[in-house]
Design a protein around this motif. Structure first.
Motif, mmCIF file in Angstrom:
data_model
loop_
_atom_site.group_PDB
_atom_site.id
_atom_site.type_symbol
_atom_site.label_atom_id
_atom_site.label_comp_id
_atom_site.label_asym_id
_atom_site.label_seq_id
_atom_site.Cartn_x
_atom_site.Cartn_y
_atom_site.Cartn_z
ATOM 1 N N PHE A 66 42.604 46.145 40.680
ATOM 2 C CA PHE A 66 43.813 45.808 39.935
ATOM 3 C C PHE A 66 43.433 45.766 38.459
ATOM 4 C CE2 PHE A 66 42.913 41.297 39.068
ATOM 5 C CZ PHE A 66 41.854 41.102 39.928
ATOM 6 N N GLU A 67 44.373 45.408 37.595
ATOM 7 C CA GLU A 67 44.262 45.465 36.127
ATOM 8 C C GLU A 67 44.266 46.929 35.669
ATOM 9 O OE1 GLU A 67 44.668 43.477 33.723
ATOM 10 O OE2 GLU A 67 44.667 41.585 34.821
ATOM 11 N N ARG A 69 44.015 48.697 32.911
ATOM 12 C CA ARG A 69 43.020 49.346 32.040
ATOM 13 C C ARG A 69 41.684 49.514 32.765
ATOM 14 N NH1 ARG A 69 46.212 46.010 29.440
ATOM 15 N NH2 ARG A 69 47.545 46.836 27.777
ATOM 16 N N ALA A 70 41.364 48.572 33.658
ATOM 17 C CA ALA A 70 40.149 48.710 34.472
ATOM 18 C C ALA A 70 40.296 49.904 35.420
ATOM 19 C CB ALA A 70 39.894 47.421 35.247
ATOM 20 N N ARG A 73 39.776 53.082 33.400
ATOM 21 C CA ARG A 73 38.350 53.340 33.150
ATOM 22 C C ARG A 73 37.699 53.958 34.392
ATOM 23 N NH1 ARG A 73 35.996 50.616 28.747
ATOM 24 N NH2 ARG A 73 37.323 49.026 27.785
ATOM 25 N N TYR A 74 38.020 53.399 35.548
ATOM 26 C CA TYR A 74 37.428 53.903 36.796
ATOM 27 C C TYR A 74 37.813 55.369 37.022
ATOM 28 C CZ TYR A 74 36.571 54.609 41.754
ATOM 29 O OH TYR A 74 36.141 55.128 42.951
#
Lengths: 221, 221
Positions: A66-67, A69-70, A73-74
Motif C-alpha cells: 500500500f502507499e 508512492r511506495a 517506486r516498486y
C-alpha cells in the motif's frame, strides 16, 4: 505470469498515481474495484491488503503493498531495464536523490495545499456543508509560494523538477492537479507562472497521462 | 575526503532525522548552524541550498540536497556496503518496497498528527496564543487510529514496522516522537499500545538515537 493487481478505481488520486507508472512502463495490470458504497474498504479482505482501509492496494504475486508512492517506486524498479522506466534515476545516486527530494516536495508540500482546496470545494459541499473560505485562502497562498519555487526551478532545469527529463516527481503531481485545474482557482493561480503552466501542458501530452486521464473521466477502465 | 555538511541544528526534527542516519552509518559530518534569529534561512546563501528556506540542507561535494527523507535515502545508499546501512533493504525489491510504504506512513500519516499537537502545545503558546483544544483532540484521535494499526503490525512482525529488523521507517519516527513523549498525552496515548511502547523503548537503546537525543537536548553538537 499473471498481471499485477491494483485494488481501487481510477477516480481516486492515489490510484491514478499507480496507474500512471504502470502505463509508463507498459506493464500488464488488472484493476479490482473496491466498493466504498458497501464499505468493502473497511472489510477484513481489504484491511488485509491495506491496514488503513484506503486505496490503492497493490498485489504482485506474494507481495501486497500500500502507499501509492511506495507502489510507484516498486513498479519503476521492477521495470528499470527499459528506458521508459528510468523515472527514479536510480543508476546515479545524485540524480536519484534529487528525484526523491522533489517527490517529497510533491507529497509533503504541494499535495496538502491542493488537497485542502479539493476537500473544501468538492467534499464538504457533497456532504451538505459550506466550504471554509479561510482554509481555501490559506491553502491557495501556500500553493502560490510552492509554485513560485517551481517556476524558478523549471527555469533552471529547462525541463522538469528533478532535471532536464521527466521523473516520478513530475508525474506524481498529475492526480490532484487534474482535479485542481477544473476549479475556478486554476487560471489565476497557475497563470501567474508560465514555466509551471508549460510544464503542466507538457505532462498532459504524455500517452500515459492521456490514457489515465480518460480513465479518471470514466472513459475507460 | 572532506566530510559532508548538514545545514541546520539538532533541535529541528528534520535535521535530527538526517543526523540519525549519519550516526547509523558512522559517517563523518559537519553541522553548519543556520541563524533563524538573523533570518539567515531566508537569505540568498541558504535559499540556494534549500529553495523553501528551511532546514536541513545537505552538501556532499557538488551535490546539494534538501528534504530530510531524501537526504536519508542518499546517505544510506552511499554507505550500503556496510551491514549497518541496510536500513532501506534495497538489495531485495519486495523488502525495500515495504520499507518505502511504512516510511510514507510515517511522513504522511503519523507525523502530521504529532506535528499538529506539537504546534498547538509548543509553538502557539510561545507566540502568545491559546492552544486550539479541538485541533489537539482531533489529532490525538487520528494518532490513536494510526497506533492501533502499528500495534497489530508490530505483533505480526515481532520487531519493527517493515519486518523483523529496524529500518529507516522506524528511525524516521524518532524526532517528533521524542518531543511528543515530553507532553502530557504521551502516557495515555502510547500506554494503550504495549507493542508500540516496547518498539519505542527498543529504538531508544540504539547508540545513534542516544547520541542524537543528547544533541537535541544541547548536550552535544
Amino acid at each position: 505470469m499473471s498481471p499485477v493487481k491494483v485494488f481501487g478505481s481510477a477516480p481516486f488520486t492515489n490510484v491514478v498515481r499507480v496507474l500512471l507508472c504502470l502505463e509508463e512502463v507498459g506493464a500488464d495490470y488488472e484493476i479490482v474495484d473496491v466498493d466504498f458504497g458497501d464499505r468493502e474498504h473497511k472489510g477484513p479482505d481489504h484491511l488485509a491488503r491495506n491496514p488503513f482501509g484506503q486505496v490503492p492496494a497493490f498485489q504482485d504475486g506474494d507481495l501486497m503493498l500500500f502507499e501509492s508512492r511506495a507502489i510507484c517506486r516498486y513498479i519503476l524498479r521492477k521495470h528499470r531495464a527499459t528506458d521508459e522506466a528510468n523515472l527514479l534515476r536510480e543508476g546515479d545516486p545524485s540524480e536519484s536523490a534529487v528525484v526523491d527530494a522533489w517527490l517529497d516536495v510533491e507529497a509533503l508540500r504541494y499535495e496538502p495545499s491542493v488537497h485542502a482546496v479539493f476537500v473544501q470545494r468538492r467534499v464538504v459541499p457533497a456532504l451538505g456543508g459550506e466550504p471554509d473560505e479561510r482554509v481555501i485562502a490559506e491553502s491557495i497562498a501556500r500553493l502560490r509560494e510552492t509554485l513560485a519555487v517551481y517556476e524558478a526551478r523549471l527555469e533552471a532545469t529547462r525541463g522538469y523538477l528533478a532535471g532536464g527529463e521527466v521523473s516520478l516527481a513530475d508525474l506524481s503531481h498529475f492526480p490532484y492537479t487534474r482535479y485542481f485545474m477544473e476549479m475556478p482557482y486554476a487560471v489565476p493561480v497557475f497563470g501567474a507562472y508560465p514555466r509551471v503552466t508549460a510544464w503542466w501542458e507538457r505532462l498532459l501530452t504524455r500517452p500515459s497521462v492521456r490514457k489515465v486521464a480518460a480513465m479518471m473521466s470514466g472513459g475507460e477502465g
